[in-house]
Design an enzyme around this catalytic site. Structure first.
Site, PDB file in Angstrom:
ATOM      1  N   ASP A  64       0.852  -1.189   0.000  1.00 54.18           N
ATOM      2  CA  ASP A  64       0.000   0.000   0.000  1.00 54.18           C
ATOM      3  C   ASP A  64       0.889   1.241   0.000  1.00 54.18           C
ATOM      4  OD1 ASP A  64       0.859  -0.231   2.638  1.00 54.18           O
ATOM      5  OD2 ASP A  64      -1.048   0.388   3.499  1.00 54.18           O
ATOM      6  N   TYR A  66       2.915   4.780   0.728  1.00 55.55           N
ATOM      7  CA  TYR A  66       3.525   5.410   1.894  1.00 55.55           C
ATOM      8  C   TYR A  66       2.455   6.200   2.643  1.00 55.55           C
ATOM      9  CZ  TYR A  66       8.077   4.570  -0.383  1.00 55.55           C
ATOM     10  OH  TYR A  66       9.184   4.010  -0.980  1.00 55.55           O
ATOM     11  N   PHE A  77       6.956   2.635  -4.206  1.00 51.52           N
ATOM     12  CA  PHE A  77       8.345   2.906  -3.799  1.00 51.52           C
ATOM     13  C   PHE A  77       8.820   4.321  -4.136  1.00 51.52           C
ATOM     14  CE2 PHE A  77       8.348  -1.789  -4.234  1.00 51.52           C
ATOM     15  CZ  PHE A  77       8.686  -2.111  -2.923  1.00 51.52           C
ATOM     16  N   HIS A 186      11.640  -8.716   0.524  1.00 54.47           N
ATOM     17  CA  HIS A 186      11.309  -7.291   0.400  1.00 54.47           C
ATOM     18  C   HIS A 186      12.533  -6.439   0.728  1.00 54.47           C
ATOM     19  CE1 HIS A 186       9.172  -3.490   1.143  1.00 54.47           C
ATOM     20  NE2 HIS A 186       8.222  -4.006   0.393  1.00 54.47           N
TER      21      HIS A 186
END
Length: 226
Positions: A64, A66, A77, A186
Site C-alpha cells: 500500500d 507510503y 516505492f 522485500h
C-alpha cells in the site's frame, strides 16, 4: 479521482461497473471527505496513467502507499522530489548500485522508470495517514488483481518483480510462459539482508528484455539539479 483514460480502460473498464467497486468507491470517497488519505485523490491511478498497458515491460509490485505526509504519489516505492528517500528505496538503490553500478541519486522520484515501461503498482491504492495497511481488504486488491490478470494475458514478454511474500502470492496468477518472474525478499530494512541484497533483479530484467529484442531499462535515476 482522475479516472483512467488510456488503454488500461479497455482492460479494467468492466471493473468500475462491478458491485465491489461501487462499494470501494463509496468507502474511498467517504475516507477522503473525513480523514487525511494518501496519495492525493488525483494521484490514485498514477501507475496506470504513467505506464499504459501496451507499454508495460516490467512490473514492480508494492503493497500500500507510503502513509506519511507528502510521500505517496501513486507509484510504488517512489516519492516526489524534495521528500526524504524512504528506507526500502534506499535499499533498492543500494542493490541497483551493486548490480549495475548506478550512482545513488539525491531523490526518490521514479517516474523515469514508469515512463520507460516499468509499472510501479501497489496492490492497495490508498491509505490513511500514519496507518499502514488501513485500506486493505476494502476492494483494491480485487481491482489490482484484474490489472495483473490483464498483464498476464499479454503475449509479449514482461518481467514481474515480486519482492516479499504479499507480492509473491500474486505469482499464482502468472501462468503465461512468455513472462519472467523474479522473486526476492522485500527491500525493507527488516528483510533486505535475507536475500534481497545480491538478487540482481535489474541486470536479470535487462538481460531478459534484450534476449527478447526489447530495449532494456535505463535504471539510473538522475540527481535533481539544485
Amino acid at each position: 479521482m482522475a479516472m483512467i483514460d488510456n488503454d488500461w480502460l479497455d482492460a479494467l473498464g468492466g471493473e468500475f461497473r462491478k458491485p465491489y467497486y461501487k462499494t470501494l468507491y463509496q468507502f474511498v470517497k467517504e475516507e477522503y471527505n473525513t480523514r487525511q488519505i494518501f496519495p492525493p485523490a488525483d494521484d490514485i491511478f498514477n501507475a496506470f496513467h504513467f505506464t499504459p498497458l501496451s507499454r508495460v515491460k516490467v512490473v514492480i509490485l508494492g503493497q500500500d502507499p507510503y502513509h506519511e505526509e507528502g510521500q505517496a504519489h501513486g507509484l510504488c516505492f517512489s516519492v516526489k522530489p524534495g521528500v526524504e528517500i524512504p528506507p526500502s528505496l534506499v535499499n533498492i538503490y543500494k542493490e541497483l548500485q551493486d548490480d549495475l553500478g548506478c550512482y545513488i541519486p539525491d531523490n526518490g522520484y521514479l517516474t523515469k522508470w514508469a515512463d520507460q515501461g516499468v509499472l510501479l503498482l501497489n496492490t492497495v491504492l490508498t491509505v490513511r495517514a500514519h496507518v499502514a495497511n488501513s485500506h486493505q481488504k476494502k476492494g483494491w486488491e480485487e481491482f489490482t488483481d484484474a490489472a495483473i490478470r490483464a498483464l498476464n494475458k499479454q503475449n509479449r514478454p514482461i518481467v514481474f518483480i515480486l519482492w516479499g511474500k504479499p507480492a509473491q502470492m500474486k505469482a499464482e496468477m502468472l501462468d503465461n510462459p512468455n513472462h519472467l518472474i523474479l522473486k526476492a525478499p522485500h527491500p525493507s530494512p527488516l528483510s533486505a539482508y535475507r536475500g534481497f541484497f545480491g538478487s540482481k533483479p535489474f541486470s536479470k530484467t535487462n538481460r531478459f528484455l534484450t534476449e527478447h529484442g526489447i530495449a532494456p531499462i535505463d535504471w539510473q535515476i538522475e540527481n535533481i539539479k539544485k
